[in-house]
Write a protein that holds these residues in place. Sequence first.
Motif, PDB file in Angstrom:
ATOM      1  N   UNK A 265       0.827  -1.204   0.000  1.00  0.00           N
ATOM      2  CA  UNK A 265       0.000   0.000   0.000  1.00  0.00           C
ATOM      3  C   UNK A 265       0.862   1.254   0.000  1.00  0.00           C
ATOM      4  N   UNK A 266       1.924   1.263   0.805  1.00  0.00           N
ATOM      5  CA  UNK A 266       2.818   2.419   0.831  1.00  0.00           C
ATOM      6  C   UNK A 266       3.480   2.647  -0.514  1.00  0.00           C
ATOM      7  N   UNK A 267       3.903   1.551  -1.160  1.00  0.00           N
ATOM      8  CA  UNK A 267       4.514   1.691  -2.477  1.00  0.00           C
ATOM      9  C   UNK A 267       3.509   2.219  -3.491  1.00  0.00           C
ATOM     10  N   UNK A 268       2.270   1.690  -3.417  1.00  0.00           N
ATOM     11  CA  UNK A 268       1.239   2.169  -4.341  1.00  0.00           C
ATOM     12  C   UNK A 268       0.947   3.648  -4.121  1.00  0.00           C
TER      13      UNK A 268
ATOM     14  N   UNK B 292     -18.933   4.996 -10.305  1.00  0.00           N
ATOM     15  CA  UNK B 292     -18.190   6.211  -9.993  1.00  0.00           C
ATOM     16  C   UNK B 292     -16.985   5.958  -9.112  1.00  0.00           C
ATOM     17  N   UNK B 293     -16.556   4.699  -8.992  1.00  0.00           N
ATOM     18  CA  UNK B 293     -15.414   4.371  -8.155  1.00  0.00           C
ATOM     19  C   UNK B 293     -14.187   4.016  -8.975  1.00  0.00           C
ATOM     20  N   UNK B 294     -13.146   3.542  -8.293  1.00  0.00           N
ATOM     21  CA  UNK B 294     -11.895   3.170  -8.953  1.00  0.00           C
ATOM     22  C   UNK B 294     -11.319   1.949  -8.260  1.00  0.00           C
ATOM     23  N   UNK B 295     -10.445   1.261  -8.990  1.00  0.00           N
ATOM     24  CA  UNK B 295      -9.738   0.106  -8.429  1.00  0.00           C
ATOM     25  C   UNK B 295      -8.249   0.383  -8.514  1.00  0.00           C
ATOM     26  N   UNK B 296      -7.578   0.270  -7.369  1.00  0.00           N
ATOM     27  CA  UNK B 296      -6.125   0.454  -7.295  1.00  0.00           C
ATOM     28  C   UNK B 296      -5.487  -0.898  -6.999  1.00  0.00           C
ATOM     29  N   UNK B 297      -4.331  -1.115  -7.579  1.00  0.00           N
ATOM     30  CA  UNK B 297      -3.627  -2.376  -7.361  1.00  0.00           C
ATOM     31  C   UNK B 297      -2.233  -2.080  -6.833  1.00  0.00           C
ATOM     32  N   UNK B 298      -1.831  -2.878  -5.856  1.00  0.00           N
ATOM     33  CA  UNK B 298      -0.462  -2.852  -5.336  1.00  0.00           C
ATOM     34  C   UNK B 298       0.014  -4.292  -5.296  1.00  0.00           C
TER      35      UNK B 298
ATOM     36  N   UNK C 252      -7.726  -2.601  -4.166  1.00  0.00           N
ATOM     37  CA  UNK C 252      -8.555  -1.724  -3.329  1.00  0.00           C
ATOM     38  C   UNK C 252      -9.593  -1.038  -4.207  1.00  0.00           C
ATOM     39  N   UNK C 253     -10.841  -1.333  -3.936  1.00  0.00           N
ATOM     40  CA  UNK C 253     -11.962  -0.706  -4.642  1.00  0.00           C
ATOM     41  C   UNK C 253     -12.491   0.435  -3.797  1.00  0.00           C
ATOM     42  N   UNK C 254     -12.378   1.665  -4.283  1.00  0.00           N
ATOM     43  CA  UNK C 254     -12.847   2.857  -3.554  1.00  0.00           C
ATOM     44  C   UNK C 254     -14.144   3.342  -4.185  1.00  0.00           C
ATOM     45  N   UNK C 255     -15.081   3.724  -3.314  1.00  0.00           N
ATOM     46  CA  UNK C 255     -16.401   4.149  -3.760  1.00  0.00           C
ATOM     47  C   UNK C 255     -16.745   5.443  -3.032  1.00  0.00           C
TER      48      UNK C 255
END
Length: 510
Positions: A414-417, A489-495, A505-508
Amino acid sequence: MRRPGQWPLAAQLALAFALVTVLALGGSGALLLYQSSARLLAGRAESTLAWGQAAAGLAAEYWSDPREGMTLALYRFHQQSGIRPVVVDTDGRVVADVSSETPLLGERLTHPELQAALAGRTATGTRRLSTGEWVMYGGVPVVVSGEQVGAVLVAAGIGAVRDAQRDLLRQLALVAGAMAALAVLLGVLLARYLTRPLVRLRAAVARLARGQLDARVEPGGSSELRDLGHGFNRMAEELGRLDQQRRAFVADASHELRTPIAAIRALAEPLLSDRPIDVAVYKEHLHDIVHECERAGRLVNSLLELARLDMRAESRSQVSQAAEPIDLRRVAVEVVHALEPLAAERGVRLAILPGEPVMARADAHLVEAVLGNLVENGIKYTPRGGAVQVSVGVNVDGDRTEGGASLSAGSERAGAAERRRRAGGERDGAASQRPVAWIKVADTGIGIPKEHQARIFERFYRVDKARSRATGGAGLGLAIAAEAAARLGGRIHVASESGRGSEFTFTLPL
């Protein structure tokens, strides 16, 4: 026959330009003609009254001898000025007239100008005689010893004034005609200049309608036309991009469907031969055929899911109507419960971390599509004995720094992302101002190399094609998750790091 509204734009602009010019010249010419005529007539009226006053002075001087002295004096006046004076008494009867052709002696005159003069006022007026000649009349009182004894009516021809008016009218007509012709020429040239970008745009639209998606225009003309040209080019580029995606999607889908079909055929053909086949081999082939059918069915279901998501993208009202208050943790529990058999079959520990309910207004089906594909992806690429953990939370201050419970390598990833996100300038300004809910799916799987992380959400993209087929994947799971997240209306982040697992991580936004 075409109506003017159906003419080409260049013709309409030229006609409008010519009409405006002609109307402007006509209006200004009419005003100039009126003012010039008024000035000429005013000057003629002033001179007529001056001659009338002179004649009134002679009549007053010879009032006692109207037949001899007055007539002779007025005749001389007529010879010098060319103006015919007629003298009347207070009853309007003619007492002196210099005309020998139509003498008016003894007759009573009722001219308005003469009536005004008998009332003590000077007046003028113009009339057209039966002969066609225009004449200006002027009436002047005759005063003797302070008492009005009659009046003088003078008549002066104004043919010269009328001739001047006609000459001016002809000149104005010639100038207006020449200016109208010049206006038509300039209007045509201006219309061609203004419509040239529209002509190019029309040709490009026709090419685009024929399927030539490389059609482009060179923006030119006014700022609005340049913006229109740039907009057309952007639209054409987007259509080209979408067409390429469609072609690639059809090709990839055909290739993916061809693989299980070819496998089913290869497995079924030996069963149709006349050679005796062992029952165990027969059952093995049937088992493989069923497996390939299931694989093709999963692919078709994924394609249908993508098609439904694309339809939702075209109608945002459907997405907003399907939104309702839901508990994201409850949805996550249901998804985890549904996928526990798959995890048990692959020897992977699947669990959801404890936490408080997180309420959000969203489409539950889309949230399930995002979370289900992320969890299933984690199970497929986690070796036997590994683990997949799901956690749900909300950041009240809107900060998206990933925290909370996760696997051992989760905080480092997560920190690297986060560092990569800040370096790449991907922070969403709106999200930093509003609270967001997040759902994490962390696994201890094989991980994703950094050079592939930017493309893993593309349709049919697989990091290791051989390994993906072995796990039954077609490269659509993460694409479906990304499409569903976008609809919400959300996004998906990958680490992720190779050999150390991945964290999605799916943010909404709330």
